[in-house]
Every structure is written in C-alpha cells, then in structure tokens.
Motif scaffolding. Structure first.
Motif, PDB file in Angstrom:
ATOM      1  N   GLY A   1       0.784  -1.228   0.000  1.00  0.00           N
ATOM      2  CA  GLY A   1       0.000   0.000   0.000  1.00  0.00           C
ATOM      3  C   GLY A   1       0.816   1.278   0.000  1.00  0.00           C
ATOM      4  N   ASN A   2       2.153   1.168   0.060  1.00  0.00           N
ATOM      5  CA  ASN A   2       3.006   2.356   0.065  1.00  0.00           C
ATOM      6  C   ASN A   2       3.451   2.640  -1.368  1.00  0.00           C
ATOM      7  OD1 ASN A   2       5.214   4.197   0.324  1.00  0.00           O
ATOM      8  ND2 ASN A   2       5.422   3.605   2.470  1.00  0.00           N
ATOM      9  N   ALA A   3       2.748   3.556  -2.034  1.00  0.00           N
ATOM     10  CA  ALA A   3       2.997   3.821  -3.449  1.00  0.00           C
ATOM     11  C   ALA A   3       4.385   4.393  -3.696  1.00  0.00           C
ATOM     12  CB  ALA A   3       1.933   4.783  -3.989  1.00  0.00           C
ATOM     13  N   ALA A   4       4.853   5.251  -2.781  1.00  0.00           N
ATOM     14  CA  ALA A   4       6.173   5.873  -2.966  1.00  0.00           C
ATOM     15  C   ALA A   4       7.276   4.825  -2.893  1.00  0.00           C
ATOM     16  CB  ALA A   4       6.391   6.968  -1.926  1.00  0.00           C
ATOM     17  N   LEU A   5       7.198   3.926  -1.905  1.00  0.00           N
ATOM     18  CA  LEU A   5       8.230   2.895  -1.779  1.00  0.00           C
ATOM     19  C   LEU A   5       8.080   1.836  -2.870  1.00  0.00           C
ATOM     20  CD1 LEU A   5       8.634   2.400   2.074  1.00  0.00           C
ATOM     21  CD2 LEU A   5      10.191   3.513   0.468  1.00  0.00           C
ATOM     22  N   GLN A   6       6.859   1.630  -3.349  1.00  0.00           N
ATOM     23  CA  GLN A   6       6.693   0.716  -4.482  1.00  0.00           C
ATOM     24  C   GLN A   6       7.427   1.278  -5.709  1.00  0.00           C
ATOM     25  OE1 GLN A   6       2.637  -0.187  -5.616  1.00  0.00           O
ATOM     26  NE2 GLN A   6       3.267  -1.359  -7.405  1.00  0.00           N
ATOM     27  N   LYS A   7       7.316   2.593  -5.937  1.00  0.00           N
ATOM     28  CA  LYS A   7       8.029   3.201  -7.060  1.00  0.00           C
ATOM     29  C   LYS A   7       9.534   3.119  -6.839  1.00  0.00           C
ATOM     30  CE  LYS A   7       8.401   5.179 -10.965  1.00  0.00           C
ATOM     31  NZ  LYS A   7       7.963   4.496 -12.203  1.00  0.00           N
ATOM     32  N   ASP A   8       9.981   3.348  -5.589  1.00  0.00           N
ATOM     33  CA  ASP A   8      11.406   3.192  -5.283  1.00  0.00           C
ATOM     34  C   ASP A   8      11.871   1.775  -5.614  1.00  0.00           C
ATOM     35  OD1 ASP A   8      11.572   5.779  -4.407  1.00  0.00           O
ATOM     36  OD2 ASP A   8      11.789   5.305  -2.280  1.00  0.00           O
ATOM     37  N   ALA A   9      11.044   0.780  -5.255  1.00  0.00           N
ATOM     38  CA  ALA A   9      11.401  -0.620  -5.519  1.00  0.00           C
ATOM     39  C   ALA A   9      11.483  -0.886  -7.018  1.00  0.00           C
ATOM     40  CB  ALA A   9      10.371  -1.543  -4.864  1.00  0.00           C
ATOM     41  N   GLU A  10      10.543  -0.337  -7.777  1.00  0.00           N
ATOM     42  CA  GLU A  10      10.560  -0.520  -9.231  1.00  0.00           C
ATOM     43  C   GLU A  10      11.830   0.083  -9.842  1.00  0.00           C
ATOM     44  OE1 GLU A  10       6.954   1.369 -10.346  1.00  0.00           O
ATOM     45  OE2 GLU A  10       5.672  -0.312  -9.736  1.00  0.00           O
ATOM     46  N   LEU A  11      12.210   1.266  -9.357  1.00  0.00           N
ATOM     47  CA  LEU A  11      13.416   1.904  -9.877  1.00  0.00           C
ATOM     48  C   LEU A  11      14.664   1.112  -9.494  1.00  0.00           C
ATOM     49  CD1 LEU A  11      12.526   5.653  -9.244  1.00  0.00           C
ATOM     50  CD2 LEU A  11      12.812   4.545 -11.470  1.00  0.00           C
ATOM     51  N   LEU A  12      14.711   0.593  -8.257  1.00  0.00           N
ATOM     52  CA  LEU A  12      15.865  -0.206  -7.847  1.00  0.00           C
ATOM     53  C   LEU A  12      15.986  -1.451  -8.724  1.00  0.00           C
ATOM     54  CD1 LEU A  12      18.214  -0.973  -6.054  1.00  0.00           C
ATOM     55  CD2 LEU A  12      16.593  -1.868  -4.370  1.00  0.00           C
ATOM     56  N   ALA A  13      14.877  -2.122  -8.986  1.00  0.00           N
ATOM     57  CA  ALA A  13      14.915  -3.302  -9.846  1.00  0.00           C
ATOM     58  C   ALA A  13      15.426  -2.949 -11.238  1.00  0.00           C
ATOM     59  CB  ALA A  13      13.522  -3.931  -9.926  1.00  0.00           C
ATOM     60  N   GLN A  14      14.977  -1.804 -11.736  1.00  0.00           N
ATOM     61  CA  GLN A  14      15.432  -1.349 -13.057  1.00  0.00           C
ATOM     62  C   GLN A  14      16.932  -1.064 -13.042  1.00  0.00           C
ATOM     63  OE1 GLN A  14      13.261   2.084 -14.584  1.00  0.00           O
ATOM     64  NE2 GLN A  14      15.134   2.844 -15.562  1.00  0.00           N
ATOM     65  N   TYR A  15      17.412  -0.351 -12.010  1.00  0.00           N
ATOM     66  CA  TYR A  15      18.839  -0.025 -11.919  1.00  0.00           C
ATOM     67  C   TYR A  15      19.691  -1.297 -11.871  1.00  0.00           C
ATOM     68  CZ  TYR A  15      17.278   4.693 -10.479  1.00  0.00           C
ATOM     69  OH  TYR A  15      16.698   5.926 -10.408  1.00  0.00           O
ATOM     70  N   LEU A  16      19.273  -2.268 -11.044  1.00  0.00           N
ATOM     71  CA  LEU A  16      20.051  -3.498 -10.893  1.00  0.00           C
ATOM     72  C   LEU A  16      20.074  -4.298 -12.186  1.00  0.00           C
ATOM     73  CD1 LEU A  16      18.966  -4.595  -7.299  1.00  0.00           C
ATOM     74  CD2 LEU A  16      21.164  -3.620  -7.994  1.00  0.00           C
ATOM     75  N   PHE A  17      18.954  -4.326 -12.878  1.00  0.00           N
ATOM     76  CA  PHE A  17      18.915  -5.059 -14.140  1.00  0.00           C
ATOM     77  C   PHE A  17      19.831  -4.406 -15.176  1.00  0.00           C
ATOM     78  CE2 PHE A  17      17.115  -5.635 -18.411  1.00  0.00           C
ATOM     79  CZ  PHE A  17      17.291  -7.001 -18.547  1.00  0.00           C
ATOM     80  N   GLU A  18      19.780  -3.084 -15.264  1.00  0.00           N
ATOM     81  CA  GLU A  18      20.623  -2.394 -16.233  1.00  0.00           C
ATOM     82  C   GLU A  18      22.103  -2.637 -15.973  1.00  0.00           C
ATOM     83  OE1 GLU A  18      19.335   1.597 -15.719  1.00  0.00           O
ATOM     84  OE2 GLU A  18      17.606   1.428 -17.076  1.00  0.00           O
ATOM     85  N   ALA A  19      22.483  -2.703 -14.694  1.00  0.00           N
ATOM     86  CA  ALA A  19      23.897  -2.814 -14.336  1.00  0.00           C
ATOM     87  C   ALA A  19      24.408  -4.244 -14.319  1.00  0.00           C
ATOM     88  CB  ALA A  19      24.144  -2.173 -12.974  1.00  0.00           C
ATOM     89  N   THR A  20      23.516  -5.214 -14.022  1.00  0.00           N
ATOM     90  CA  THR A  20      23.988  -6.587 -13.787  1.00  0.00           C
ATOM     91  C   THR A  20      23.281  -7.641 -14.631  1.00  0.00           C
ATOM     92  OG1 THR A  20      22.379  -7.055 -12.043  1.00  0.00           O
ATOM     93  CG2 THR A  20      24.410  -5.939 -11.377  1.00  0.00           C
ATOM     94  N   LYS A  21      22.197  -7.255 -15.306  1.00  0.00           N
ATOM     95  CA  LYS A  21      21.340  -8.185 -16.042  1.00  0.00           C
ATOM     96  C   LYS A  21      20.573  -9.124 -15.119  1.00  0.00           C
ATOM     97  CE  LYS A  21      22.784  -6.142 -19.626  1.00  0.00           C
ATOM     98  NZ  LYS A  21      21.963  -4.998 -20.091  1.00  0.00           N
ATOM     99  N   VAL A  22      20.552  -8.832 -13.832  1.00  0.00           N
ATOM    100  CA  VAL A  22      19.724  -9.545 -12.855  1.00  0.00           C
ATOM    101  C   VAL A  22      18.523  -8.653 -12.535  1.00  0.00           C
ATOM    102  CG1 VAL A  22      19.554 -10.473 -10.524  1.00  0.00           C
ATOM    103  CG2 VAL A  22      21.649 -10.806 -11.856  1.00  0.00           C
TER     104      VAL A  22
END
Length: 776
Positions: free
Chosen positions: A60-81
C-alpha cells in the motif's frame, strides 16, 4: 499455450542463472559520489545478488513501491539480474525497503548489508531513494556478473535540504524525453530540485492558455547567432514549447524520483520574446522580435502599465496550476532601467508611489522592487515561496523572497543578514556553461569563462563572514546550465558531467569529509554509470596536469607532469601528437627554449584527452616581478610570476593566466637577475569587450642596470577601440634600434578608464588584462 509460457519462463530463468554462474565475480564498493557521511564495515557476511533476489516494500506504500521498481530497473541495467518485487519481507535473499527511520532530516537513510538481506530504511521515501542510489552506484562495473555486496552499515544524510540544478530551455529547446534524461541525471547525483528556466528573450517554452500567442509567436526565433559573433547568423528557425500536459508529466516523472520541479518565469527583464507577441506590454509598444542574439536586452516589461501586472499574474496563475512546487522563481535579474527612465507611465507610477532616488538606489530600482514585491505578494498569497536572482536585493528586497546568489557570495551573505533564505550558485564555481579546460581550441563553443572541476569541488557555500544564526539561511547549493552555446542535449551532458558530480558532493557531503584527490579516485566507478546510460561527459579530470616552476638556470623552467592513479604519461616537445611511443614521463625535466608541450595519460581502460602548453621562454622567464601598482585582487594571476612563467593565456578571461587592472594603470618592474643585453620586449594583452576588458591606451618602457636610474626607451599612446570588434589577444613588440644592457625593465601601460560610448555599459569602469612578458 499457458504451459508453453511456463516452460519458456523457467528456461529463461535457468539460462539467466547459468549465465550469472559463468560471469566474473564483482564486489561492490560503497565509497560512491557523493560520499556518504558514515560507512562502517561489519562482519555479517556478503550479500549475493542473483536471479532469486527479491525486493520487498510495504503493502500500500505507493512511494516505496516506485522506489522498488526503480531499484529493480537499476540493478537489471547494471547486472542483467532483475529482482522480483514483493510485499512479503520474510525470508532470505531480500532487499527490504522501508521508511521508518527516526531522524529529523527527512532525507536521511540507513543501509545495512548482511549475508541474507540488504535493508534500506529512510526517514522518508526520499531518504530510502538516496540509499538506493548509493547501492546502485556501489556496483563498480556493468554487465552480467556475480555481484557481492560486502556487509556494511551506512548512516547518511545530506548537508543541505535544497540541492538544485538549473536547465535553461529558453536559449535552446530540448525535447520532452531529453528533459526526462536530465532529471535522471539529477537523481543519480542525489539532487532534489530541478530549476526549469522556461522563458527568456530568445524563446518562451511553456503553454499559457490565456495568452496563446506566447506559443504561437514567442516560442520561435527566426535564426540564431553563430558562436560568439553577433554579426553572423545560421539562418535556421529554432524553437519549441511544452504543453501543459507535458509539463505535468515532467512534474510527475521528477516526483517519482523525489525531485521538485521549480519553474522560472523571468521578469521584468528577459521578456523580449513575450513582448514580440504582446507589444503593448512594453514601454514603447514595439514592434519587438524574439531575440536572435545573447546578452542583456534594453527592452523590458513596462512596470508602469497596469496590464503588465495583470499579464504577469495571469501567467503565474496558470504556472502555479501546473507546478505544485513549494517555490516559484520570478528572476529579477539583468533588467536595464533605460526604458523606464523615458517612459511616462513608469515615471508617473514612480511619482505616485513616492519612489525617490537616494544614496543607495535610483527611483527606477525602487520601481523594480515595487513591481517584484507586488508579484511576490501575489505568489505568497497562493501559499508558495518566491525566489529570484540576487538583483532582487536592489531597491529593497521583496518580502519573503529566497535569493539565488549568482554574481558571487555577497548576495547570499546580504540576504542571510537580512533574514532571508539564500541558495548559493555563484558564477565563479557553479556555472556549467563555462569551459571546463583552458584549452579552449579543443572544446565545443562555450561561454567565455573557465571553471575546472577542481574549482567547483572546492566551493564552500557558507561564508565565514556569517554568524551561526545567519548561516542557517544558506539553505542550499545549485549548479546552473545556461544553454546559449549548447545546441544539442549531448552538449548539455558534456558540459554538465562530471562537474555536476563535484557539485553534488558540495551539496551532500560534510566539508570535513571532502578531499578532491579522493573524489577523483572515486569517479571512475561513477563513470561506469555514465557509460551504461550513454551519457556524454568530459574527461578533463583524467588529463595530465602540467606544473611549471623556476629552474636553477635563469631563462628556463622545470616541468612536472602528474595524472590520476594508474596512469602512464607520455609527452612530446616538438609539436607532434603524443602516443605510447613518445617520451615516457618519469621525472621533472627542464625546458630552456620555446616549444609546444603535448601530453596524454594512458589508463588501463582508456586514454585521456590531450593537455598542451605553448611554452614561451625568454630572458625574462621566471624573473621576479615587482608590482608598482598592485593588480585587482579578483585577477592577481595564479602565481607571483604569472607574467613571466612561460605560460600563455587564451581568450578565457578567468583562467588565472591573466593579471587584471580595473580603472588603474599597469606599472611593474621586472628583475632579470643580472645585467643582460636586450633588444626586444613583448607584452600580451586580452581584449574582450563583452567582459568589459578593453585595449590599453598607451605603453611606456624604461630600463636600468642598478634599479635606481632608469632610461626611457619607449613611449607610445594608443587610440581608443572602435565598436564591434571580436575578442582577440594583442601583442605589443617593442624592438630597440640597438641592444641595450639592462637588469631591470619597467613597463607602464595605460588602461581605458571607462567603457566607450558605443558599449552597452558606457561609462562603467573598464578592465586591462595583461599576460606573458618576454625579453630577448
């Protein structure tokens, strides 16, 4: 079909796991840019990022959900994970995001790494986001890899609450997607304020529904001046604007990255584009044209016209409806008063309001204060804070205004002493449209100034002149990107990066933890992120540094070359391009004749750009200079022997190579160390009318063998400079009829005491800039 999708998904996961198993092992490094305040290594084991890693956020925390989405994107771009997202924070192999940290600084965070989980807990979702940025930047390389995060505890928070960067889209327009890229760059550097300079003389960039001609007419100019030459134009129409829908999308995109967009509608000056659409708002009624040249325009809004105030408030009402920002900027800078002095309506309002000239301000300056105060009251009545450039201090500061101190430190100091908040963005350190290197010839066209990354990094925004209570009003730091000479967004990136990294450490890191060499050693890890995102950036930080000192023998210099850790330096003295087959630098060497020094630094993964010097060696090289008249303390040169050190300045006036006199004549004596036969004396001067630097008005020379009795050998007055000449460097060569024995050479050069009548700043005090003096 459903079973096939499951099978393909499982097969993809298997291949991803296999590829990671074969990838090289990498260990994260938390010494990132900007440097966190506290990094404590622990012994809780290393966290392994893999295909089973999950990112958990509170349901239910929309701000932290967006933070999580961005973190997943950053990690994928850098590591392919690509970690999966979950609201279940139980189990292992988790990155857990939360925002329950107890800290008065709402952008603080704590990052804990152990074998089983990474925890990022912010004092708000913004604080969590900055912990994410630290985790992202801790990855030392990009590409498929087995990545381990060593166990650690990081406690971090920013020094300043306002950490800004300004982008000027009025001089050159950049697309919706390019503005989003600029916001991504700000997020990477922990910057939380995007100052959007939307209007100026050369273009209006925001849709205002009540005044449609602002986008129909004011958003387009017919052509643009070429380089620094205001007499040449490219003949190409240039323009564009953002719809209100696009602007709101930019606000949302920035807010998702915890960045506030602060719009600027500059007034009452810098409004020629608006006047082109609505000429009745000017003192003369026009006609006006959207400007095709840079600089300050005499035409401004008519402050004595009631319709002008209505126009300004109508525009700002729509702007406030688009931008929910705490701040709204209204400029107030570079507003000439000549049209107001001649305008009957402005003069009538001055008389009606009793705005009198006194020892501090003219009546017209008081009129600007009245205008800006009215606008400021309108903005604050809508629950917003108003900001403007430090000229809003002139004529009395508008109530409740925040000052952007750009002309130096003094505007911010004065504002703080008056109890007003100030944001420090001085032209001396934080104008990223200035050249990054003194080697101007190898750079894209930029504003005629010089701000190396070292100068940006060394900036201290809180003056020791302020008391502790006054210093609290210095609420932040901002880097400014003016785009007169930036036609493409790739050039914006090049001029901004990596100096924005230096600015971010000024904004974030406590001064006692700052160290430029350490910063430089941390930068390659950040450059990997630049490379991953295909950002264009300058590599001057990794060029060879050339240091010149006096040699034991007069008329020669010692050269010391240095570069960053891991570099091998190569150089040439014959003007040829340096390669790995050229002279390899091992120790300081001596140069005793004029030559062109060219250098490169070769690193394990790349080669730097060239750094070159045209060394000018003569009998006067490294001779002592006695100033009979001291130069201005703003431009004393970088060393006491600036005029005899063998180094030549170029047309960048603030490179440190030029010695400047304001309203005074140059008068100095050079000691050659011993009596020598001399025949030729040369003096270099800079002429840059746009910077108020004018040619000399005459030169006198004397020589002496004992320093007491001087013989007059040369005197020649000079004519004043005609109008419309471009910047240039002049060399006065004085050839004696026959050699004379001398140890001392005295030179006097007359300055142009005031700017000539043809100059926009006629009557103001002019400058004389002098560089290398040679004796043969």
């Amino acid at each position: 079909m459903y079973l096939k999708q499951i099978f393909l998904g499982a097969l993809g996961l298997l291949f991803a796991t296999f590829a990671q198993a074969q990838a090289p092992k990498t260990t994260a490094n938390y010494r990132v840019v900007p440097l966190p305040q506290e990094i404590s290594n622990t012994s809780a084991g290393a966290f392994a990022l893999n295909a089973q890693t999950r990112i958990a956020y509170p349901k239910g925390n929309a701000a932290l959900q967006k933070d999580a989405e961005l973190l997943a994107q950053y990690l994928f771009e850098a590591t392919k994970v690509r970690p999966t997202l979950t609201t279940n924070a139980q189990g292992r192999n988790l990155i857990v995001l939360s925002a329950t940290l107890k800290n008065n600084n709402k952008e603080a965070y704590r990052l804990d790494v152990s074998k089983d989980r990474i925890s990022i807990n912010g004092a708000s979702a913004a604080g969590t986001f900055y912990g994410i940025q630290t985790l992202r930047k801790a990855i030392p390389q990009t590409g498929a890899q087995k990545l381990f995060f060593p166990s650690v505890t990081i406690n971090d928070q920013p020094r300043f609450g306002y950490r800004g960067a300004m982008l000027d889209v009025a001089r050159h327009f950049f697309s919706f997607e390019e503005v989003k890229t600029f916001i991504d760059i700000l997020a990477l550097h922990n910057i939380n304020r995007f100052h959007w300079h939307l209007t100026d003389d050369q273009g209006w960039r925001i849709e205002i529904k009540k005044y449609p001609r602002l986008t129909e007419v004011s958003s387009m100019r017919p052509e643009t001046m070429v380089g620094h030459d205001a007499s040449k134009f490219d003949g190409k129409p240039h323009g564009g604007f953002y719809t209100q829908e696009q602007a709101r999308a930019i606000v949302k995109y920035a807010a998702d990255r915890h960045i506030m967009v602060v719009p600027e509608i500059d007034m009452p000056g810098h409004m020629v584009a608006a006047l082109a659409a609505y000429p009745e708002l000017g003192c003369t009624g026009g006609p006006y044209k959207v400007r095709t040249t840079w600089g300050v325009a005499e035409d401004v809004l008519c402050a004595g016209n009631e319709r002008t105030l209505k126009f300004a408030k109508d525009v700002l009402s729509e702007v406030m409806n688009i931008f929910p920002s705490e701040y709204l900027y209204i400029g107030g800078d570079e507003c000439p008063k000549s049209s107001w002095e001649k305008c009957s309506r402005c003069q009538a309002l001055i008389k009606e309001k009793g705005l009198a000239t006194d020892e501090k301000h003219t009546a017209e300056e008081r009129l600007q204060s009245y205008f800006m105060s009215d606008i400021a009251n309108f903005i604050t009545a809508h629950g917003r804070k108003v900001g403007g450039w430090d000229e809003i201090l002139e004529g009395g500061i508008a109530p409740n205004a925040t000052v952007l101190s750009w002309r130096g430190m003094e505007g911010g100091i004065e504002a703080a002493r008056l109890g007003h908040d100030a944001i420090m963005c001085p032209v001396s350190h934080l104008y990223l449209d200035y050249y990054q290197t003194a080697d101007r010839e190898s750079e894209p066209t930029a504003f005629n100034g010089f701000i190396p990354i070292e100068r940006t990094y060394d900036f201290n925004p809180v003056s020791p002149k302020l008391t502790a209570n006054e210093a609290k009003h210095i609420i932040g730091v901002q880097a400014n990107v003016w785009t007169e000479y930036m036609k493409t967004f790739k050039q914006v990136e090049y001029m901004t990066l990596p100096r924005l990294a230096a600015a971010s450490e000024v904004q974030w890191t406590m001064p006692e933890k700052k160290n430029f060499d350490d910063f430089a050693n941390r930068m390659p890890q950040l450059l990997n992120v630049y490379n991953l995102n295909k950002y264009n950036y300058g590599r001057h930080l990794f060029n060879v540094n050339i240091d010149v000192t006096a040699a034991d023998k007069p008329g020669s210099i010692n050269i010391t070359l240095t570069a960053r850790k891991g570099a091998t330096i190569y150089y040439t003295l014959d003007g040829s391009k340096p390669t790995t087959k050229s002279n390899r630098y091992t120790q300081t060497f001596t140069v005793n004749k004029s030559c062109k020094l060219r250098t490169i630094a070769v690193y394990p993964s790349f080669t730097s750009g060239e750094n070159t010097e045209d060394l000018l060696i003569s009998k006067a090289t490294m001779a002592n200079v006695k100033y009979n008249v001291e130069p201005n303390n703003k431009y004393p040169g970088l060393s006491p022997r600036e005029l005899t050190n063998g180094l030549q300045g170029n047309v960048i006036f603030n490179s440190g190579r030029w010695v400047g006199y304001e309203g005074k004549d140059l008068d100095l004596t050079i000691d050659l160390g011993e009596v020598k036969p001399i025949r030729l004396i040369s003096v270099r001067t800079l002429v840059s009318p746009s910077q108020w630097i004018m040619p000399h008005r005459g030169i006198w020379m004397w020589v002496s063998t004992d320093g007491k009795n001087f013989e007059d050998i040369y005197d020649l007055p000079a004519e004043p400079m005609p109008a419309n000449k471009p910047d240039y460097i002049d060399t006065d060569n004085v050839l004696l009829p026959m050699p004379k024995d001398a140890r001392y050479v005295r030179i006097k050069m007359l300055s142009e005491k005031s700017m000539p009548a043809w100059h926009p700043n006629a009557g103001k005090t002019a400058w004389l800039f002098v560089d290398e003096i040679t004796v043969e």
